[in-house]
Design an enzyme around this catalytic site. Structure first.
Site, PDB file in Angstrom:
ATOM      1  N   PHE A 145       0.854  -1.195   0.068  1.00  0.00           N
ATOM      2  CA  PHE A 145      -0.011  -0.046   0.025  1.00  0.00           C
ATOM      3  C   PHE A 145       0.717   1.346   0.156  1.00  0.00           C
ATOM      4  O   PHE A 145       1.717   1.386   0.852  1.00  0.00           O
ATOM      5  CB  PHE A 145      -0.859  -0.144   1.205  1.00  0.00           C
ATOM      6  CG  PHE A 145      -1.894   1.182   1.198  1.00  0.00           C
ATOM      7  CD1 PHE A 145      -3.095   1.287   0.617  1.00  0.00           C
ATOM      8  CD2 PHE A 145      -1.477   2.260   1.975  1.00  0.00           C
ATOM      9  CE1 PHE A 145      -3.947   2.480   0.494  1.00  0.00           C
ATOM     10  CE2 PHE A 145      -2.257   3.608   2.011  1.00  0.00           C
ATOM     11  CZ  PHE A 145      -3.373   3.599   1.318  1.00  0.00           C
ATOM     12  N   ASP A 230       9.148   2.576   2.383  1.00  0.00           N
ATOM     13  CA  ASP A 230       7.733   3.587   2.656  1.00  0.00           C
ATOM     14  C   ASP A 230       7.731   3.248   4.175  1.00  0.00           C
ATOM     15  O   ASP A 230       7.396   2.006   4.557  1.00  0.00           O
ATOM     16  CB  ASP A 230       6.597   2.536   1.902  1.00  0.00           C
ATOM     17  CG  ASP A 230       5.482   3.599   2.484  1.00  0.00           C
ATOM     18  OD1 ASP A 230       5.457   4.344   3.483  1.00  0.00           O
ATOM     19  OD2 ASP A 230       4.495   3.340   1.426  1.00  0.00           O
ATOM     20  N   LYS A 259       2.390   9.601   8.752  1.00  0.00           N
ATOM     21  CA  LYS A 259       1.594   9.653   9.550  1.00  0.00           C
ATOM     22  C   LYS A 259       1.941  10.210  11.141  1.00  0.00           C
ATOM     23  O   LYS A 259       1.499  11.198  11.529  1.00  0.00           O
ATOM     24  CB  LYS A 259       1.337   8.103   9.705  1.00  0.00           C
ATOM     25  CG  LYS A 259       0.500   7.824   8.549  1.00  0.00           C
ATOM     26  CD  LYS A 259      -0.403   6.506   8.992  1.00  0.00           C
ATOM     27  CE  LYS A 259      -1.445   6.051   7.826  1.00  0.00           C
ATOM     28  NZ  LYS A 259      -1.013   5.524   6.553  1.00  0.00           N
TER      29      LYS A 259
HETATM   30  C1  PLP Z   1      -0.999   5.508   5.184  1.00  0.00           C
HETATM   31  C2  PLP Z   1      -0.264   5.288   4.085  1.00  0.00           C
HETATM   32  C3  PLP Z   1       0.100   5.880   3.035  1.00  0.00           C
HETATM   33  C4  PLP Z   1      -0.666   6.987   2.620  1.00  0.00           C
HETATM   34  O1  PLP Z   1      -0.571   8.077   3.423  1.00  0.00           O
HETATM   35  P1  PLP Z   1      -1.676   9.204   3.335  1.00  0.00           P
HETATM   36  O2  PLP Z   1      -1.248  10.180   4.501  1.00  0.00           O
HETATM   37  O3  PLP Z   1      -3.057   8.522   3.908  1.00  0.00           O
HETATM   38  O4  PLP Z   1      -1.733   9.822   1.843  1.00  0.00           O
HETATM   39  C5  PLP Z   1       1.169   5.453   2.386  1.00  0.00           C
HETATM   40  N1  PLP Z   1       1.708   4.435   2.655  1.00  0.00           N
HETATM   41  C6  PLP Z   1       1.722   3.680   3.577  1.00  0.00           C
HETATM   42  C7  PLP Z   1       2.471   2.593   4.206  1.00  0.00           C
HETATM   43  C8  PLP Z   1       0.838   4.077   4.475  1.00  0.00           C
HETATM   44  O5  PLP Z   1       0.398   3.184   5.497  1.00  0.00           O
END
Ligand code: PLP
Length: 405
Positions: A145, A230, A259
């Site tokens: 994701f 990520d 986050k």
């Molecule tokens: C939440 C998340 C995203 C996207 O972040 P947003 O602030 O919602 O755009 C991307 N990569 C990972 C691993 C995430 O958990």
């Protein structure tokens, strides 16, 4: 002058009438928070183990965070990135301090941070192929994701996320998580980067093994690919190290974070290792709101509390008995609990059946959690949750399992 008519409508009614229906929302209106606790509009109190999906690193309304943000809001909130602001410089210094020699670019969300990494990979591909735009493939993991903008969505091979939005951005391929050969087999002359979540957060909490991360690092070095991580969900202290890749002792070429960084203030960032940090040049990337004095002040407040209160060590120490207590549920409720995965305060409990009723039952007993993937309950306590609160969460979960929802 006519005064505006006052219409008293419930929040639920306002949402029904006016808010876009793109979320499967719980029937709960939250109005106030303090630390690990949050209250709904009927006065019910909950232990908040969602942390706004790994955002509220210090829980709700931490006094140092609130005081810092209030002070900064009265001083300077936003200036263009065409000028410097002291907080952005200081925050960049701190993030580089955790990640290693390199540079930081600020944005506003995880998706934006991931887009920046994808663009960085393209620039690396151009540099690699002598200025031509023919080396652009990025290899990601199945079940990944990486956000919901076009680049990140194209790197997210999940039907529920891509459906209806094709054609996608070309140039992504997908290997099996923790299977180095499957990644290596996808590398060719058109490949620019490998991009994975250190721990997959949205598809059931699936960690990369240290061996896999080391293997990817070696592969990237050998084939001149960027090794991109990520850390949007698993970074910023959530696993008991500032970045979760530190557990494996690898050095990525760039990382995305967001986050937990602002403790509730929207802010994202990428860190890029020194040798690749000049790929972005004036004019080829930017964002209006990235790294404002206010957002950076909030993030600095988060880092100050993490450091001052020794929260990384606390997460490591306190998570061990908590995870052990959750693992005991595997033994005590083998019909219902299938697996416990994750690290620190990023934990997924896989259930044998649909988790909807479990989430409701937990909420009714005063514990908020979120799903991850199809049948995994995700617990994301704030980094400053107490040992008692962690123990309470297991008691509530145990009671729900015993009641066999
Ligand atoms: C939440 C998340 C995203 C996207 O972040 P947003 O602030 O919602 O755009 C991307 N990569 C990972 C691993 C995430 O958990």
């Amino acid at each position: 002058m006519t005064s505006p008519s006052i219409v008293r409508t419930s929040t639920a009614e306002l949402y029904d009438a006016h808010v876009m229906k793109n979320y499967a929302r719980a029937a709960l209106t939250l109005v106030r928070g303090r630390g690990t606790q949050v209250w709904d509009d009927a006065g019910n109190r909950y232990l908040d183990f969602t942390s706004g999906i790994a955002v509220n690193a210090l829980g709700h309304c931490h006094p140092h965070w609130v005081a810092t943000v209030q002070r900064q809001a009265g001083e300077l909130i936003h200036v263009s990135n065409l000028f410097r602001n002291p907080n952005q410089g200081e925050l960049a210094r701190r993030l580089v301090g955790y990640a290693g020699p390199g540079r930081v670019f600020f944005c506003n969300s995880g998706a934006e941070a991931d887009e920046a990494l994808i663009k960085l990979a393209r620039l690396h591909g151009v540099a690699k192929s002598g200025g031509e735009e023919k080396c652009y493939k990025i290899i990601c993991a199945k079940n990944a994701f990486h956000g919901r903008m076009f680049g990140g969505m194209s790197a997210t091979p999940q039907e529920k996320i891509q459906k209806g939005f094709r054609p996608l951005v070309p140039g992504f391929a997908f290997g099996e998580l923790n299977n180095l050969e499957s990644f290596a087999a996808l590398v060719d002359d058109s490949t620019a980067a490998i991009f994975v979540e250190t721990i997959q957060g949205e598809s059931g909490i699936n960690p990369c093994t240290p061996e896999f991360l080391h293997g990817l690092r070696e592969l990237c070095t050998k084939r001149n690919l960027l090794f991109l991580l990520d850390e949007v969900q698993c970074g910023l202290g959530r696993t008991g190290r500032f970045y979760s890749f530190e557990h494996a002792g690898v050095t990525p070429d760039a990382i995305a974070m967001a986050k937990g960084l602002g403790g509730g203030m929207p802010i994202g960032a990428i860190w890029v290792r020194d040798r690749h940090a000049e790929l972005f040049q004036p004019g080829n990337h930017g964002t209006t709101f990235g790294g404002t004095p206010l957002a950076c002040a909030a993030a600095l407040a988060v880092l100050e509390v993490i450091e001052r209160d020794g929260l990384l060590a606390q997460v490591r120490t306190q998570s061990a008995p908590w995870i052990a207590a959750l693992q005991k549920l595997l033994v005590d409720f083998p019909q219902q609990v299938v697996a416990v995965r994750g690290q620190g305060y990023l934990i997924g409990v896989q259930l044998a059946s649909d988790l909807g009723p479990y989430l409701v039952a937990l909420r009714e007993r005063g514990l908020l959690a979120v799903s991850s993937g199809n049948n995994v309950i995700r617990f994301l306590p704030p980094l400053n949750a107490s040992a008692d609160e962690l123990a309470t969460s297991v008691e509530i979960f145990r009671a729900v399992l015993a009641a066999k929802v």
